[in-house]
Design an enzyme around this catalytic site. Structure first.
Site, PDB file in Angstrom:
ATOM      1  N   CYS A   1       0.836  -1.198   0.000  1.00 24.84           N
ATOM      2  CA  CYS A   1       0.000   0.000   0.000  1.00 24.84           C
ATOM      3  C   CYS A   1       0.875   1.255   0.000  1.00 24.84           C
ATOM      4  O   CYS A   1       1.743   1.410   0.865  1.00 24.84           O
ATOM      5  CB  CYS A   1      -0.913   0.007   1.222  1.00 24.84           C
ATOM      6  SG  CYS A   1      -1.922   1.509   1.356  1.00 24.84           S
TER       7      CYS A   1
ATOM      8  N   HIS B   1      -8.188   6.930   4.274  1.00 21.17           N
ATOM      9  CA  HIS B   1      -7.732   8.219   3.768  1.00 21.17           C
ATOM     10  C   HIS B   1      -8.886   8.951   3.096  1.00 21.17           C
ATOM     11  O   HIS B   1      -9.926   8.386   2.795  1.00 21.17           O
ATOM     12  CB  HIS B   1      -6.601   8.032   2.755  1.00 21.17           C
ATOM     13  CG  HIS B   1      -7.061   7.512   1.415  1.00 21.17           C
ATOM     14  ND1 HIS B   1      -7.486   6.210   1.211  1.00 21.17           N
ATOM     15  CD2 HIS B   1      -7.197   8.127   0.211  1.00 21.17           C
ATOM     16  CE1 HIS B   1      -7.827   6.038  -0.052  1.00 21.17           C
ATOM     17  NE2 HIS B   1      -7.667   7.197  -0.681  1.00 21.17           N
TER      18      HIS B   1
ATOM     19  N   GLN C   1      -9.488  12.826   0.534  1.00 19.37           N
ATOM     20  CA  GLN C   1      -8.817  13.717  -0.407  1.00 19.37           C
ATOM     21  C   GLN C   1      -9.320  15.141  -0.209  1.00 19.37           C
ATOM     22  O   GLN C   1     -10.349  15.373   0.435  1.00 19.37           O
ATOM     23  CB  GLN C   1      -9.066  13.275  -1.849  1.00 19.37           C
ATOM     24  CG  GLN C   1      -8.543  11.885  -2.168  1.00 19.37           C
ATOM     25  CD  GLN C   1      -8.724  11.536  -3.634  1.00 19.37           C
ATOM     26  OE1 GLN C   1      -8.092  12.113  -4.510  1.00 19.37           O
ATOM     27  NE2 GLN C   1      -9.607  10.584  -3.908  1.00 19.37           N
TER      28      GLN C   1
ATOM     29  N   ASN D   1     -14.071   8.789   0.413  1.00 19.22           N
ATOM     30  CA  ASN D   1     -14.797   7.662  -0.162  1.00 19.22           C
ATOM     31  C   ASN D   1     -14.400   6.421   0.621  1.00 19.22           C
ATOM     32  O   ASN D   1     -13.209   6.163   0.793  1.00 19.22           O
ATOM     33  CB  ASN D   1     -14.430   7.441  -1.629  1.00 19.22           C
ATOM     34  CG  ASN D   1     -14.737   8.645  -2.496  1.00 19.22           C
ATOM     35  OD1 ASN D   1     -15.694   9.361  -2.242  1.00 19.22           O
ATOM     36  ND2 ASN D   1     -13.922   8.870  -3.504  1.00 19.22           N
TER      37      ASN D   1
ATOM     38  N   HIS E   1      -3.149   0.595   8.723  1.00 18.79           N
ATOM     39  CA  HIS E   1      -3.835   0.195   7.486  1.00 18.79           C
ATOM     40  C   HIS E   1      -5.175  -0.477   7.755  1.00 18.79           C
ATOM     41  O   HIS E   1      -6.075  -0.450   6.906  1.00 18.79           O
ATOM     42  CB  HIS E   1      -2.920  -0.752   6.693  1.00 18.79           C
ATOM     43  CG  HIS E   1      -3.460  -1.153   5.352  1.00 18.79           C
ATOM     44  ND1 HIS E   1      -3.194  -0.444   4.196  1.00 18.79           N
ATOM     45  CD2 HIS E   1      -4.262  -2.189   4.986  1.00 18.79           C
ATOM     46  CE1 HIS E   1      -3.811  -1.023   3.179  1.00 18.79           C
ATOM     47  NE2 HIS E   1      -4.454  -2.096   3.618  1.00 18.79           N
TER      48      HIS E   1
ATOM     49  N   HIS F   1      -6.450   1.799   2.364  1.00 19.65           N
ATOM     50  CA  HIS F   1      -5.932   2.508   3.539  1.00 19.65           C
ATOM     51  C   HIS F   1      -6.887   3.636   3.926  1.00 19.65           C
ATOM     52  O   HIS F   1      -7.434   4.313   3.055  1.00 19.65           O
ATOM     53  CB  HIS F   1      -4.550   3.082   3.221  1.00 19.65           C
ATOM     54  CG  HIS F   1      -3.804   3.549   4.436  1.00 19.65           C
ATOM     55  ND1 HIS F   1      -2.804   2.811   5.019  1.00 19.65           N
ATOM     56  CD2 HIS F   1      -3.926   4.670   5.182  1.00 19.65           C
ATOM     57  CE1 HIS F   1      -2.334   3.470   6.063  1.00 19.65           C
ATOM     58  NE2 HIS F   1      -3.001   4.605   6.176  1.00 19.65           N
TER      59      HIS F   1
END
Length: 347
Positions: free
Chosen positions: A76, A174, A176, A161, A121, A172
């Site tokens: 990843c 996260h 944006q 998302n 993760h 992972h």
């Protein structure tokens, strides 16, 4: 650099992209290691075109076809780096990390960034502690303020998302941030409605919606001293919850410390209700709606819209003819029933 609620450490990746670490304010200073990868400078291919039928700006970013897609867990690119897997975050551990996207949707005008919520993760935002989630809020607030100051940015959009059903290509935890060089279509529509409402009533559209939902009460999911979470009366999605602060602010950076604390408490509560709905990780999109950077800023009202496409434990709502072809949503769920179910999940 110690900032409000966090310690910020700036560095560069081997191809020149920015990387920022966010640690608790009382954490010792971080000395970031160098990025050992020999990456070529990115050369994004971005073309913005305006649809003459709608006025919408369409972005063509053909270089994104080569972005990383569903890598094995031990490869990843958002994990902390190891000798066997040098990643986008060169340090061996981190709390929150933000970096310029290697495969950006915008280049030149605008900017796209990746926000890694934790180095673990296996976690989801739902699993974060109050302190960890609050650190993410501090990172959002810092990035929103900095990106909003850029002359080439018209709108700043932090989002997450979650779930392969949504189209996530990296598992992972996260999100944006898109700093658009134009006002995106949804915000153009919302601001036009807000302007019409203000001219007709003298009130703020979003504040009046919040007041009406709190007075009605049937669609309230949860609330605290500074925030209310409710299913909107005309929800488009099978599961949709909006989180509003009780005070009108333009963006995340304007929230007080107490408002940030209360947001984290309510957001984690709602996310856990989502995951308890079908005893599974519910795929979702979390979309921050703030005021535009320059136009109609006084009409905006920060809020978070949280939605899922799962309409039953084993069924997904797909956008078919009416939704995709005409933009006219037909829902299989009733907002009042969804709100009642989510309330019971947390009971």
């Amino acid at each position: 650099m110690t900032m409000r609620g966090a310690r910020r450490t700036d560095t560069k990746l081997s191809d020149g992209r920015d990387l920022i670490y966010y640690d608790p304010a009382d954490a010792p200073p971080r000395v970031p290691p160098a990025d050992t990868r020999d990456l070529a400078a990115p050369k994004p291919q971005v073309d913005l075109r305006t649809d003459p039928l709608t006025g919408d700006v369409i972005t063509f970013a053909t270089h994104r076809n080569t972005r990383t897609y569903l890598p094995p867990a031990d490869q990843c690119p958002l994990d902390a780096s190891t000798p066997d897997n040098p990643t986008e975050i060169p340090d061996h551990d981190y709390n929150v990390a933000v970096f310029a996207n290697r495969f950006p949707s915008f280049a030149g005008p605008g900017r796209t960034e990746v926000v890694c919520f934790t180095s673990d993760h296996t976690k989801s935002f739902t699993d974060l502690s109050q302190g960890q989630a609050r650190l993410v809020v501090e990172a959002w607030a810092d990035r929103v303020a900095e990106l909003s100051a850029r002359p080439d940015v018209e709108y700043v959009f932090p989002f997450e998302n979650r779930g392969r059903e949504i189209g996530v290509t990296l598992s992972h935890p996260h999100g944006q941030i898109y700093a658009y060089p134009f006002l995106p279509p949804r915000m153009r529509t919302l601001m036009a409605r807000a302007r019409e409402h203000f001219e007709a009533t003298g009130g703020n559209l979003f504040a009046d919606i919040l007041a009406a939902e709190r007075k009605d009460g049937r669609r309230i999911v949860a609330e605290n001293a500074n925030w209310t979470a409710f299913v909107p009366e005309a929800a488009r999605w099978p599961v949709e919850v909006h989180l509003y602060p009780h005070r009108q602010v333009a963006d995340i950076s304007e929230l007080t410390d107490t408002e940030r604390d209360d947001f984290v408490q309510l957001y984690l509560d709602v996310l856990r209700r989502f995951d308890g709905l079908y005893d599974d990780r519910l795929p979702y999109i979390a979309a921050w709606h703030a005021a535009p950077v320059r136009v109609d800023r006084e009409l905006g009202y920060l809020h978070l819209e949280l939605l899922s496409i799962r309409r039953a434990a084993d069924k997904i709502k797909y956008l078919a003819g009416s939704e995709s072809g005409m933009g006219a949503f037909i829902s299989d769920t009733r907002p009042e029933d969804v709100a009642e179910t989510l309330r019971k999940v947390g009971a």
